[in-house]
Write a protein that holds these residues in place. Structure first.
Motif, PDB file in Angstrom:
ATOM      1  N   HIS A   4     -11.032  -0.718  -1.191  1.00 50.32           N
ATOM      2  CA  HIS A   4     -10.052  -1.716  -0.784  1.00 50.32           C
ATOM      3  C   HIS A   4      -8.916  -1.830  -1.784  1.00 50.32           C
ATOM      4  CE1 HIS A   4     -13.586  -2.925   1.579  1.00 50.32           C
ATOM      5  NE2 HIS A   4     -12.673  -3.149   2.481  1.00 50.32           N
ATOM      6  N   ASP A   5      -8.357  -0.688  -2.135  1.00 52.97           N
ATOM      7  CA  ASP A   5      -7.217  -0.727  -3.044  1.00 52.97           C
ATOM      8  C   ASP A   5      -6.105  -1.549  -2.416  1.00 52.97           C
ATOM      9  OD1 ASP A   5      -8.361   0.798  -5.037  1.00 52.97           O
ATOM     10  OD2 ASP A   5      -7.615   2.697  -4.227  1.00 52.97           O
ATOM     11  N   ILE A   6      -5.581  -2.463  -3.199  1.00 55.19           N
ATOM     12  CA  ILE A   6      -4.479  -3.293  -2.743  1.00 55.19           C
ATOM     13  C   ILE A   6      -3.200  -2.685  -3.293  1.00 55.19           C
ATOM     14  CG2 ILE A   6      -3.442  -5.588  -2.863  1.00 55.19           C
ATOM     15  CD1 ILE A   6      -6.320  -6.700  -3.233  1.00 55.19           C
ATOM     16  N   ALA A   7      -2.282  -2.378  -2.396  1.00 61.13           N
ATOM     17  CA  ALA A   7      -1.012  -1.793  -2.808  1.00 61.13           C
ATOM     18  C   ALA A   7      -0.320  -2.726  -3.797  1.00 61.13           C
ATOM     19  CB  ALA A   7      -0.122  -1.560  -1.593  1.00 61.13           C
ATOM     20  N   HIS A  22       0.884  -9.355   5.236  1.00 64.82           N
ATOM     21  CA  HIS A  22       0.334 -10.003   6.432  1.00 64.82           C
ATOM     22  C   HIS A  22      -0.444  -9.008   7.285  1.00 64.82           C
ATOM     23  CE1 HIS A  22       3.417 -13.569   6.421  1.00 64.82           C
ATOM     24  NE2 HIS A  22       2.574 -13.623   5.402  1.00 64.82           N
ATOM     25  N   ARG A  23       0.089  -7.805   7.445  1.00 60.23           N
ATOM     26  CA  ARG A  23      -0.625  -6.784   8.221  1.00 60.23           C
ATOM     27  C   ARG A  23      -1.913  -6.372   7.492  1.00 60.23           C
ATOM     28  NH1 ARG A  23       3.483  -8.542  10.389  1.00 60.23           N
ATOM     29  NH2 ARG A  23       1.868 -10.073  10.752  1.00 60.23           N
ATOM     30  N   ARG A  24      -1.883  -6.331   6.153  1.00 59.17           N
ATOM     31  CA  ARG A  24      -3.088  -6.003   5.383  1.00 59.17           C
ATOM     32  C   ARG A  24      -4.137  -7.089   5.556  1.00 59.17           C
ATOM     33  NH1 ARG A  24      -6.896  -2.973   4.070  1.00 59.17           N
ATOM     34  NH2 ARG A  24      -7.488  -2.826   1.905  1.00 59.17           N
ATOM     35  N   PHE A  25      -3.718  -8.356   5.626  1.00 61.73           N
ATOM     36  CA  PHE A  25      -4.678  -9.441   5.884  1.00 61.73           C
ATOM     37  C   PHE A  25      -5.378  -9.221   7.221  1.00 61.73           C
ATOM     38  CE2 PHE A  25      -1.857 -12.276   3.150  1.00 61.73           C
ATOM     39  CZ  PHE A  25      -2.734 -12.291   2.085  1.00 61.73           C
ATOM     40  N   GLU A  26      -4.607  -8.808   8.229  1.00 61.43           N
ATOM     41  CA  GLU A  26      -5.192  -8.569   9.552  1.00 61.43           C
ATOM     42  C   GLU A  26      -6.229  -7.455   9.481  1.00 61.43           C
ATOM     43  OE1 GLU A  26      -1.600  -7.877  11.746  1.00 61.43           O
ATOM     44  OE2 GLU A  26      -1.121 -10.017  11.848  1.00 61.43           O
ATOM     45  N   GLU A  27      -5.939  -6.378   8.734  1.00 61.09           N
ATOM     46  CA  GLU A  27      -6.907  -5.288   8.569  1.00 61.09           C
ATOM     47  C   GLU A  27      -8.175  -5.786   7.873  1.00 61.09           C
ATOM     48  OE1 GLU A  27      -4.967  -2.253   6.277  1.00 61.09           O
ATOM     49  OE2 GLU A  27      -3.336  -2.030   7.741  1.00 61.09           O
ATOM     50  N   LEU A  28      -8.001  -6.559   6.818  1.00 61.33           N
ATOM     51  CA  LEU A  28      -9.163  -7.060   6.080  1.00 61.33           C
ATOM     52  C   LEU A  28      -9.987  -8.022   6.925  1.00 61.33           C
ATOM     53  CD1 LEU A  28      -7.540  -7.463   2.561  1.00 61.33           C
ATOM     54  CD2 LEU A  28      -9.462  -5.947   3.138  1.00 61.33           C
TER      55      LEU A  28
END
Length: 186
Positions: A4-7, A22-28
């Motif tokens: 789960h590397d965070i950019a 926001h899109r990464r939150f949706e994936e998580l």
């Protein structure tokens, strides 16, 4: 947290940078619900990203957009109240033992509901005006400042249970959460 590397961007248009998170939150959130995923790792990444993202917004973005009259004080305060509500739901998620309990499932749905509500409102009432009313120069400078603050928090390891407990306590003390809901364990 290798899965789960965070950019960690260092610059860009603040509107696009926030929307990317926001899109990464949706994936998580999808991973938090997926019984075949490493839910514990996803929960840690989600917590770190949520705290770094929202704290950097409150410190670097909201006040400057308000000072430039892109948003007003009511929008700034409402964004902070919604961050506080997300933090409170995140705390319940972090307090859930394991990832295969009903408490965990309920906590995921509550944090998802609070966060998705906030994302919708923030994109409409803060990011859309920022995209059209803030200069390109301001959006780029906010991007650098937000990234710097966010990345520093990520490097420091934000988002632990203890840190989220402290943030929720702060949010109660600042009146961002209704006191009638404050936990009794103090």
């Amino acid at each position: 947290m290798a899965d789960h590397d965070i950019a960690r961007p260092t610059s860009g248009d603040i509107v696009e940078l926030i929307k990317d998170d926001h899109r990464r939150f949706e994936e998580l959130l999808r991973e938090l619900r997926d019984t075949t995923a490493d839910r514990d790792s996803a929960r840690s990444a989600f917590s770190e990203l949520l705290i770094a993202h929202s704290e950097a917004e409150e410190e670097q973005v909201y006040p400057r957009l308000k000072s430039k009259k892109v948003i007003d004080g009511e929008e700034e305060e409402h964004g902070e109240e919604e961050h506080a509500a997300c933090n409170e739901e995140l705390l319940h998620l972090l307090q859930a033992k394991g990832t295969d309990t009903q408490k965990y499932e309920d906590a995921v749905e509550k944090v998802a509901t609070a966060l998705m509500h906030h994302i919708g409102e923030e994109e409409l009432s803060i990011l859309n005006p920022a995209a059209t009313e803030a200069s390109e120069e301001l959006r780029q400078q906010l991007g650098v400042d937000w990234c710097t603050h966010r990345n520093r928090l990520l490097e420091e390891g934000c988002g632990s249970l203890e840190q989220v407990e402290a943030l929720v306590k702060r949010d109660y003390e600042q009146g961002l959460l209704p006191n009638d809901e404050q936990p009794e364990d103090e």
